[in-house]
Design an enzyme around this catalytic site. Structure first.
Site, PDB file in Angstrom:
ATOM      1  N   SER A  51       0.830  -1.199   0.000  1.00 58.10           N
ATOM      2  CA  SER A  51       0.000   0.000   0.000  1.00 58.10           C
ATOM      3  C   SER A  51       0.864   1.249   0.000  1.00 58.10           C
ATOM      4  O   SER A  51       2.091   1.167   0.020  1.00 58.10           O
ATOM      5  CB  SER A  51      -0.911  -0.011   1.224  1.00 58.10           C
ATOM      6  OG  SER A  51      -0.119   0.135   2.386  1.00 58.10           O
ATOM      7  N   LYS A  52       0.207   2.365   0.003  1.00 57.26           N
ATOM      8  CA  LYS A  52       0.911   3.647  -0.124  1.00 57.26           C
ATOM      9  C   LYS A  52       2.029   3.862   0.890  1.00 57.26           C
ATOM     10  O   LYS A  52       3.015   4.519   0.597  1.00 57.26           O
ATOM     11  CB  LYS A  52      -0.088   4.798   0.000  1.00 57.26           C
ATOM     12  CG  LYS A  52      -0.967   4.940  -1.234  1.00 57.26           C
ATOM     13  CD  LYS A  52      -1.688   6.264  -1.219  1.00 57.26           C
ATOM     14  CE  LYS A  52      -2.654   6.379  -2.378  1.00 57.26           C
ATOM     15  NZ  LYS A  52      -3.823   5.496  -2.182  1.00 57.26           N
ATOM     16  N   ARG A  53       1.866   3.299   2.084  1.00 63.75           N
ATOM     17  CA  ARG A  53       2.905   3.553   3.068  1.00 63.75           C
ATOM     18  C   ARG A  53       4.229   2.907   2.699  1.00 63.75           C
ATOM     19  O   ARG A  53       5.268   3.171   3.294  1.00 63.75           O
ATOM     20  CB  ARG A  53       2.469   3.037   4.445  1.00 63.75           C
ATOM     21  CG  ARG A  53       2.356   1.526   4.483  1.00 63.75           C
ATOM     22  CD  ARG A  53       1.239   1.180   5.378  1.00 63.75           C
ATOM     23  NE  ARG A  53       1.730   0.598   6.618  1.00 63.75           N
ATOM     24  CZ  ARG A  53       1.136  -0.462   7.160  1.00 63.75           C
ATOM     25  NH1 ARG A  53       0.104  -0.993   6.554  1.00 63.75           N
ATOM     26  NH2 ARG A  53       1.578  -0.943   8.278  1.00 63.75           N
TER      27      ARG A  53
END
Length: 489
Positions: A259-261
RNA sequence: GGCACGUUGGAGAAGCGGUUUAACUCACCAGCCUUUCACGCUGGCAUUCAGGGGUUCGAAUCCCCUACGUGUCACCA
């Protein structure tokens, strides 16, 4: 598996940008079709009108274009099974949903969202996960007809058998079984008249002749419900090819769904970060798949088609590693012709190093084998753009036995020769410095170090002393040597 | 919590009951090459396949249990 022509599809939901995991699913579906002379369809699943994102469809189609994943049927190109956008097929789903109701395999449900929410809350309070209590499953036909005629809001739910087990065979995970009592009477048609994914994809896959359903393994445990739908309609089940998930590594070392993290995770992000489309495709092809009897890692699309097969797909999730992506990218960058590479970095170089007299073509050439992404060049050319502060301690080098004093002497003796040099380019300058070394008895390495440091004002540089002088040009090179001598004085 | 799936080195992975003293790639380390860096080359990096039981003459490979991880239980896909 060759008794029929393979038809696969990529069915993204336009709810955001092109996640790299999605791209990988598209790639595998495309590969499966192309590797077997089959057809590849693209279908837009926009049945969630709430989560629709403006422009998302265009991003998806553009990504497919940029990666070379061509499709035989789908938006823009059309095809015999169109339309390929689910919101345009709305009436089809209603018809099939009603057919299921008629067959006793589905039913109208009038429960309100509030009641459902309450059910959910109660279950949560009891520290468990509850589902729908099948409140409307056995409504009398007359009651249903009456409430329908009153215009009451309703959904259509799938009537899951209360007992028994449903199994299917996944091409990569093998046999998957699920007790029917574990399954919910899932909603097929929503109150707004749109179908859910659960229903729409089954109807469309059947209508479009999809033979192999390729998707992420998050669908592994809901597939029994879909299989039940095929059975209810009396349709032949498709083959299922579930793909292992793509994970990301967190800072604490733990892994979780990419995911984005974890950084750039959309195709666009990656392009923005300076990665080449084919390098990205090549890398993700190998995340969860491995060729048989081969150690090859660099593949173009055609080669992937040659090598691809379902039995090379692994079951365990894989961690997306930017380090390895960098390696792939640097390989693809090295494959670029010098001119092609130069064209790509030039805008960046011109922006970072606007001053006249610099030989940016030479700079680009030096950078070619030294960067793993185009963007990486940015932080490597600061020393060209400006005269950085340099710690004189750098002039002390044990390997070349240099000291600030020696370096000063070298610069002083070499300067007049450089001033006299009429052909300011690498080979000539290199010969010139070597000749000086031979004549003066100073080690060539020491000479190169002194000059390189003086000119670059940075310890580690993308290129040697004379290459850098060619980049800087005569005036700036001499000016910097002048400066260095003053500092060493 | 129920159910499902997974577990080979830091990462991707090969391996499919016996010449595997676990291939290959990235990363990392050392050395060579070299006008620094990079490129390139050479070597090192799991005596061990999550742990424990079995089955077998023989298991990373088959079975069972445990642990851990992930996924899923929406009028999202």
């Amino acid at each position: 598996m060759n008794e029929e022509k393979i038809v696969t599809r990529f069915a993204p939901s336009p709810t955001g940008f092109m996640h790299i995991g999605n791209l990988r699913t598209a790639l595998y579906a495309w590969l499966l079709a192309r590797a077997n002379g089959g057809r590849f369809i693209v279908r837009i699943e926009d049945t969630d009108q709430v989560r629709l994102v403006e422009g998302a469809v265009e991003v998806i189609l553009q990504t497919l274009r940029q990666t070379g994943l061509d499709y035989d049927e789908g938006p823009e190109v059309g095809g015999e099974h169109g339309p390929y956008v689910q919101s345009e097929r709305k009436e089809i789903y209603r018809k099939y949903a009603e057919e299921l109701v008629a067959k006793g395999q589905a039913y109208y449900c009038f429960c309100t969202p509030e009641r459902l929410q309450q059910l959910h809350d109660e279950a949560a309070a009891a520290d468990s996960v509850g589902g729908y209590d099948r409140h409307c499953r056995n409504l009398l036909p007359e009651e249903v007809a009456e409430r329908l005629s009153r215009g009451e809001s309703y959904v259509i739910r799938q009537k899951i058998p209360l007992e028994g087990v449903t199994s299917y065979t996944d091409e990569v995970f093998g046999e998957i079984s699920m007790e029917n009592k574990e399954m919910q009477d899932q909603i097929l048609l929503k109150a707004d008249g749109y179908p859910t994914y659960n229903f729409a994809h089954v109807v469309d896959d059947y209508l479009m002749g999809v033979t192999h359903v390729v998707r992420g393994s998050e669908y592994l445990t809901s597939t029994p419900k879909y299989v039940l739908l095929y059975d209810a309609f009396g349709w032949p089940r498709p083959h299922y090819v579930h793909l292992p998930l793509l994970m990301g590594q967190n800072e604490d070392g733990k892994i979780s769904k990419l995911s984005k993290r974890h950084g750039a995770v959309s195709f666009q992000d990656l392009l923005q970060a300076g990665y080449l489309p084919q390098a990205i495709v090549n890398y993700i092809a190998l995340l969860g798949w491995c060729p048989k009897d081969s150690n090859q890692e660099i593949f173009n699309l055609a080669e992937l088609c040659q090598a691809f097969s379902i039995d090379g797909i692994s079951k365990s999730p894989s961690v997306f590693d930017y380090g390895k992506l960098n390696w792939f990218n640097s390989e693809y960058i090295k494959q670029l012709s010098p001119t092609n590479f130069a064209e790509r970095v030039m805008p960046l170089l011109k922006q970072k190093c606007p001053s006249d007299g610099l030989n940016l073509d030479k700079l680009a050439q030096l950078l070619h084998t030294r960067v793993s992404t185009i963007n990486e060049a940015a932080n490597m050319v600061d020393f060209v753009a400006e005269r950085l502060p340099l710690d004189l301690a750098n002039y002390t080098n044990k390997k070349n036995k240099t000291t600030p004093e020696l370096c000063l002497r070298i610069l002083q003796e070499v300067q007049p020769r450089l001033v006299a040099c009429a052909d300011w380019q690498n080979d000539t300058l290199f010969e010139l410095l070597k000749a000086y070394a031979a004549e003066s008895g100073v080690k060539a390495g020491a000479v190169m170090l002194a000059v390189r440091l003086a000119v670059a004002r940075q310890a580690v540089t993308p290129g040697g002393a004379t290459e850098l002088m060619e980049v800087f040009g005569k005036a700036e090179s001499l000016a910097r040597i002048e400066l260095a001598m003053a500092e060493l004085q």
